[in-house]
Design an enzyme around this catalytic site. Structure first.
Site, PDB file in Angstrom:
ATOM      1  N   MET A 111       0.859  -1.197   0.000  1.00 48.10           N
ATOM      2  CA  MET A 111       0.000   0.000   0.000  1.00 48.10           C
ATOM      3  C   MET A 111       0.891   1.242   0.000  1.00 48.10           C
ATOM      4  O   MET A 111       0.432   2.346   0.318  1.00 48.10           O
ATOM      5  CB  MET A 111      -0.934  -0.017   1.204  1.00 48.10           C
ATOM      6  CG  MET A 111      -1.890  -1.214   1.162  1.00 48.10           C
ATOM      7  SD  MET A 111      -3.418  -0.976   2.073  1.00 48.10           S
ATOM      8  CE  MET A 111      -2.820  -0.689   3.719  1.00 48.10           C
ATOM      9  N   GLY A 112       2.169   1.070  -0.357  1.00 49.83           N
ATOM     10  CA  GLY A 112       3.063   2.216  -0.489  1.00 49.83           C
ATOM     11  C   GLY A 112       3.578   2.729   0.834  1.00 49.83           C
ATOM     12  O   GLY A 112       3.505   2.070   1.859  1.00 49.83           O
ATOM     13  N   HIS A 117       9.013   1.262   3.360  1.00 52.71           N
ATOM     14  CA  HIS A 117      10.088   1.278   4.360  1.00 52.71           C
ATOM     15  C   HIS A 117      10.945   0.036   4.132  1.00 52.71           C
ATOM     16  O   HIS A 117      10.700  -0.740   3.194  1.00 52.71           O
ATOM     17  CB  HIS A 117       9.509   1.336   5.776  1.00 52.71           C
ATOM     18  CG  HIS A 117       8.473   0.288   6.052  1.00 52.71           C
ATOM     19  ND1 HIS A 117       8.749  -1.061   6.071  1.00 52.71           N
ATOM     20  CD2 HIS A 117       7.135   0.379   6.281  1.00 52.71           C
ATOM     21  CE1 HIS A 117       7.657  -1.744   6.325  1.00 52.71           C
ATOM     22  NE2 HIS A 117       6.648  -0.892   6.447  1.00 52.71           N
ATOM     23  N   GLU A 118      11.925  -0.157   5.005  1.00 51.25           N
ATOM     24  CA  GLU A 118      12.874  -1.268   4.826  1.00 51.25           C
ATOM     25  C   GLU A 118      12.174  -2.632   4.760  1.00 51.25           C
ATOM     26  O   GLU A 118      12.679  -3.549   4.122  1.00 51.25           O
ATOM     27  CB  GLU A 118      13.901  -1.288   5.970  1.00 51.25           C
ATOM     28  CG  GLU A 118      14.949  -0.203   5.865  1.00 51.25           C
ATOM     29  CD  GLU A 118      15.805  -0.321   4.610  1.00 51.25           C
ATOM     30  OE1 GLU A 118      16.054  -1.456   4.157  1.00 51.25           O
ATOM     31  OE2 GLU A 118      16.189   0.729   4.061  1.00 51.25           O
ATOM     32  N   HIS A 171       9.253  -3.316   3.316  1.00 46.11           N
ATOM     33  CA  HIS A 171       8.818  -3.524   1.922  1.00 46.11           C
ATOM     34  C   HIS A 171      10.021  -3.795   1.023  1.00 46.11           C
ATOM     35  O   HIS A 171       9.956  -4.627   0.111  1.00 46.11           O
ATOM     36  CB  HIS A 171       8.125  -2.264   1.380  1.00 46.11           C
ATOM     37  CG  HIS A 171       6.871  -1.879   2.098  1.00 46.11           C
ATOM     38  ND1 HIS A 171       6.772  -0.734   2.843  1.00 46.11           N
ATOM     39  CD2 HIS A 171       5.660  -2.481   2.163  1.00 46.11           C
ATOM     40  CE1 HIS A 171       5.547  -0.630   3.334  1.00 46.11           C
ATOM     41  NE2 HIS A 171       4.848  -1.680   2.943  1.00 46.11           N
ATOM     42  N   GLN A 209       6.119 -11.313   7.172  1.00 50.04           N
ATOM     43  CA  GLN A 209       5.659 -12.038   8.358  1.00 50.04           C
ATOM     44  C   GLN A 209       5.101 -11.060   9.404  1.00 50.04           C
ATOM     45  O   GLN A 209       4.365 -11.450  10.296  1.00 50.04           O
ATOM     46  CB  GLN A 209       6.824 -12.862   8.923  1.00 50.04           C
ATOM     47  CG  GLN A 209       6.544 -13.604  10.220  1.00 50.04           C
ATOM     48  CD  GLN A 209       5.374 -14.579  10.122  1.00 50.04           C
ATOM     49  OE1 GLN A 209       5.211 -15.261   9.109  1.00 50.04           O
ATOM     50  NE2 GLN A 209       4.552 -14.650  11.172  1.00 50.04           N
ATOM     51  N   ASP A 256       2.723  -8.977   9.079  1.00 53.67           N
ATOM     52  CA  ASP A 256       1.273  -9.181   9.026  1.00 53.67           C
ATOM     53  C   ASP A 256       1.038 -10.692   8.993  1.00 53.67           C
ATOM     54  O   ASP A 256       0.671 -11.259   7.951  1.00 53.67           O
ATOM     55  CB  ASP A 256       0.684  -8.498   7.788  1.00 53.67           C
ATOM     56  CG  ASP A 256       0.851  -6.989   7.857  1.00 53.67           C
ATOM     57  OD1 ASP A 256       0.270  -6.371   8.756  1.00 53.67           O
ATOM     58  OD2 ASP A 256       1.599  -6.440   7.035  1.00 53.67           O
ATOM     59  N   VAL A 270      11.250  -6.975   9.523  1.00 52.11           N
ATOM     60  CA  VAL A 270      12.395  -6.060   9.622  1.00 52.11           C
ATOM     61  C   VAL A 270      12.102  -5.083  10.753  1.00 52.11           C
ATOM     62  O   VAL A 270      10.992  -4.551  10.848  1.00 52.11           O
ATOM     63  CB  VAL A 270      12.610  -5.295   8.293  1.00 52.11           C
ATOM     64  CG1 VAL A 270      13.787  -4.338   8.404  1.00 52.11           C
ATOM     65  CG2 VAL A 270      12.826  -6.278   7.149  1.00 52.11           C
ATOM     66  N   SER A 272       4.397   1.326   8.088  1.00 49.25           N
ATOM     67  CA  SER A 272       4.062   2.652   7.557  1.00 49.25           C
ATOM     68  C   SER A 272       3.340   3.474   8.611  1.00 49.25           C
ATOM     69  O   SER A 272       3.372   4.702   8.588  1.00 49.25           O
ATOM     70  CB  SER A 272       3.168   2.514   6.322  1.00 49.25           C
ATOM     71  OG  SER A 272       3.801   1.702   5.361  1.00 49.25           O
TER      72      SER A 272
HETATM   73  O1  PAF Z   1      -0.110  -5.591   3.606  1.00 48.29           O
HETATM   74  C1  PAF Z   1      -0.556  -4.726   2.835  1.00 48.29           C
HETATM   75  O2  PAF Z   1       0.093  -3.694   2.573  1.00 48.29           O
HETATM   76  C2  PAF Z   1      -1.918  -4.919   2.196  1.00 48.29           C
HETATM   77  O3  PAF Z   1      -2.797  -5.545   3.073  1.00 48.29           O
HETATM   78  C3  PAF Z   1      -1.860  -5.670   0.853  1.00 48.29           C
HETATM   79  C4  PAF Z   1      -1.327  -7.078   1.007  1.00 48.29           C
HETATM   80  C5  PAF Z   1      -0.980  -4.894  -0.125  1.00 48.29           C
HETATM   81  C6  PAF Z   1      -3.276  -5.767   0.245  1.00 48.29           C
HETATM   82  O4  PAF Z   1      -3.821  -4.502   0.049  1.00 48.29           O
END
Ligand code: PAF
Length: 283
Positions: A30-31, A34-35, A37, A148, A150, A176, A186
């Site tokens: 979802m943008g 951070h490290e 992602h 992990q 989430d 991380v 985020s």
């Molecule tokens: O973890 C996230 O950022 C969101 O839940 C995802 C997996 C991109 C789905 O919108």
């Protein structure tokens, strides 16, 4: 790196890559990267021919009182970060393109979605599942990468892919953390200085659980009570849940036997943070 803004363009690229037998990795986000992602993206770049990162704040996974409008966004900054780790395409569609008038589909999954965040965020995982199916159908990836951090979302997406025979491998990537142990998120930008300093209790409390487990403790009630007591040493922390669940089904366990996840959600003022740790062997 190329920016793809429409569903139509993404579908055409996905079909072209599939026709050429290209090994494609997708990193759904979802943008506000951070490290955490970027760790997903690096793993994808190392193991695929082409990597697509989606950046889409998915409206249907937010409840009516949640932070959809305030959710932090920075497409230009995200593009620079994605490019720096070797992502080939960023797919950043508009909500009306993903959910045009007449959109009516919801994805209902039992059991795995019912505990933890699923209990406190009704509809959240239906929205996550729907957007993931749409992204997989558009991109047609060989591999998909999820954090992990989430942990329940990862379990839900593994279940979804298995149940619906989706031809994609779901890869989980370790959490991380900041130098003081706070999991990168985020939403950490919402924390004021007091909340930020007190939020270290989350990872500390997971380490309390790990020490107890490693010392042979198997009473879930005692482990959870010790975790909660440690979190509550932070005056600004409001515990939403502390649970010990089976790592696959996300159902609470009383005495861990196979691999389990100690998961927690805690509010610091208006900011809700989640964290988790896996305990025991994966069998
Ligand atoms: O973890 C996230 O950022 C969101 O839940 C995802 C997996 C991109 C789905 O919108």
């Amino acid at each position: 790196m190329e920016l793809i803004k429409t569903v139509e363009e993404m579908a055409a690229l996905g079909a072209k890559l599939r026709a050429a037998n290209t090994k494609v990795g997708i990193v759904p986000t979802m943008g506000y990267l951070h490290e955490g992602h970027l760790a997903l993206a690096k793993e994808a770049v190392a193991n695929n021919d082409v990597v697509v990162m989606s950046i889409f704040v998915n409206p249907i996974q937010f409840g009516p009182t949640e932070d959809l409008d305030q959710y932090p966004r920075d497409l230009a900054g995200d593009m620079a970060k994605a490019e720096s780790v070797g992502v080939d395409y960023v797919f950043a569609p508009q909500p009306a393109d993903m959910y045009p008038a007449g959109y009516a589909t919801s994805v209902d999954m039992k059991i795995v979605t019912e505990s933890l965040c699923g209990a406190s965020r009704p509809g959240h995982f239906q929205g996550v599942c729907a957007v993931i199916i749409k992204l997989f159908n558009l991109v047609q990836p060989t591999n998909a990468y999820f954090g992990q951090k989430d942990g329940q979302q990862l379990a839900v997406i593994r279940r979804l892919a298995a149940d619906l025979n989706m031809p994609v491998k779901i890869n989980g990537v370790p959490i991380v953390r900041e130098a003081d142990g706070l999991a990168k998120s985020s939403r950490n930008v919402y924390l004021d200085a007091d909340c930020r300093s007190q939020a270290v209790v989350l990872n500390q409390s997971l380490q309390v659980a790990k020490r107890m487990y490693d010392a042979g403790e198997r009473d879930a009630g005692l482990i959870k009570a010790a975790v909660r007591a440690h979190i509550e040493t932070a005056p600004l922390a409001e515990v939403e849940y502390v649970e010990l669940v089976d790592a696959l089904t996300m159902q609470p366990v009383l005495r861990p036997e196979s691999q389990v996840m100690l998961a927690l959600a805690v509010r610091f003022k208006t900011t809700r943070l989640i964290d988790n740790i896996l305990l025991g062997e994966d069998d």
